[in-house]
Write a protein that holds these residues in place. Structure first.
Motif, short mmCIF file in Angstrom:
data_model
loop_
_atom_site.label_atom_id
_atom_site.label_comp_id
_atom_site.label_asym_id
_atom_site.label_seq_id
_atom_site.Cartn_x
_atom_site.Cartn_y
_atom_site.Cartn_z
N SER A 1 -10.96 -48.13 -40.11
CA SER A 1 -11.03 -48.66 -41.38
C SER A 1 -11.35 -47.30 -42.32
N GLY B 1 -13.38 -56.49 -44.37
CA GLY B 1 -14.41 -55.97 -44.99
C GLY B 1 -15.47 -55.32 -44.06
N PRO B 2 -16.27 -54.49 -44.41
CA PRO B 2 -17.22 -53.74 -43.90
C PRO B 2 -17.57 -54.24 -42.42
N ARG B 3 -17.30 -53.66 -41.54
CA ARG B 3 -17.77 -53.98 -40.06
C ARG B 3 -17.30 -55.35 -39.48
N VAL C 1 -10.82 -45.96 -51.71
CA VAL C 1 -10.27 -46.73 -50.49
C VAL C 1 -8.73 -46.71 -50.73
N PRO D 1 -18.26 -48.15 -35.91
CA PRO D 1 -19.19 -49.22 -36.56
C PRO D 1 -19.87 -50.02 -35.36
N TRP E 1 -14.08 -47.57 -44.67
CA TRP E 1 -15.43 -47.31 -44.71
C TRP E 1 -16.04 -46.09 -44.30
N ARG E 2 -17.14 -45.76 -44.66
CA ARG E 2 -17.71 -44.63 -44.54
C ARG E 2 -18.11 -44.46 -43.00
N TYR E 3 -18.72 -45.60 -42.42
CA TYR E 3 -19.12 -45.22 -40.87
C TYR E 3 -17.87 -44.92 -40.17
N ASP E 4 -16.56 -45.33 -40.50
CA ASP E 4 -15.50 -44.84 -39.87
C ASP E 4 -14.97 -43.48 -40.10
#
Length: 272
Positions: A214, A195-197, A174, A74, A216-219
């Motif tokens: 995490s 939470g995201p980032r 998730v 992130p 989340w998509r960026y990870d």
């Protein structure tokens, strides 16, 4: 390559290299930092030198190149804040032990702060022996902690290991990733997702700008590049994973897939 005479025999040789400095630089300075940009420029030059040497000694036409990574990354929270994102921030794990949580642990179970042995991302670990001494339900203690930490700003989800083990979690992307992480002998008691980032900016005692881990998509968005050895240029937009590399190389070389492999063969590479 010279010492092991790679590429000089009839059998296929396999060379694996980890360029790990990229991981540490991004952790310490963030994805958009000048330090990261400088490191990537240096890495690009290193790869160019490596490929030039391979071309001169073996020939790139005889070489299959695979590039990937083990996770995404992130942006640093302050960087996102300057771009107008107000949600991301560095999380203080001390905020998890709220006064309400401590009071409820005391009033409902006769437990104090010492029942929480450790927080090690992404798990809260509890003192099972102490809980047994108090003759209270481990499942109930886990549930209370999960319910209370979910109320803390920055916490997106909290799932108990009892619920994971007994398949009492909703069917979502998730939650599936959380289930994949679970191990009955090693996992903690409450799995937490920020939470995201949003994340704790501490890694082994170092204050860092960014970290991964995490769902989340960026990870979880990690590119894979196969190039060379007469492969045609093509872009694959369906979901793939670095786990696909080992089965793909096995199919490419017509050898048995490793026993621990979990991915799929990428037909674009195998049937080139």
């Amino acid at each position: 390559m010279a010492q092991e005479k790679l590429g000089a025999g009839d059998a296929t040789d396999y060379l694996a290299i980890s360029f790990s400095s990229n991981d540490y630089v991004v952790h310490l300075y963030g994805a958009s930092s000048l330090e990261t940009e400088d490191n990537l420029i240096r890495l690009d030059k290193t790869l160019a030198d490596l490929f030039k040497h391979i071309d001169n000694s073996v020939g790139l036409d005889n070489t299959l190149i695979v590039l990937s990574a083990d996770h995404g990354v992130p942006e640093a929270a302050p960087t996102l804040n300057t771009l107008g994102f107000r949600q991301p921030f560095y999380f203080n794990k001390g905020n998890l032990l709220t006064e309400t949580l401590m009071n409820k642990l005391k009033s409902q179970f006769g437990l104090g702060e010492d029942v929480i042995k450790l927080y090690a991302q992404p798990y809260i670990y509890l003192d099972h022996e102490l809980i047994a001494e108090k003759k209270v339900s481990l499942s109930d203690v886990q549930k209370l902690i999960a319910q209370e930490v979910m109320k803390v700003e920055g916490v997106a989800a909290a799932v108990t290991s009892e619920d994971i083990a007994n398949n009492r979690v909703a069917d979502s992307r998730v939650n599936q990733l959380i289930r994949n992480n679970y191990h009955p002998l090693r996992s903690g008691d409450v799995y937490m997702v920020f939470g995201p980032r949003t994340y704790i900016n501490d890694m082994d005692g170092l204050t860092i700008a960014s970290t991964h881990g995490s769902p989340w998509r960026y990870d979880t968005h990690v590119p894979i590049i196969f190039a060379g050895n007469k492969l045609e240029a093509k872009t694959v937009t369906r979901p793939v994973t670095p786990y696909d590399i080992a089965p793909t190389l096995s199919g490419y070389l017509n050898v048995s897939t490793p026993s621990g492999a979990t991915g799929d063969m990428l037909e674009e590479v195998v049937k080139h």
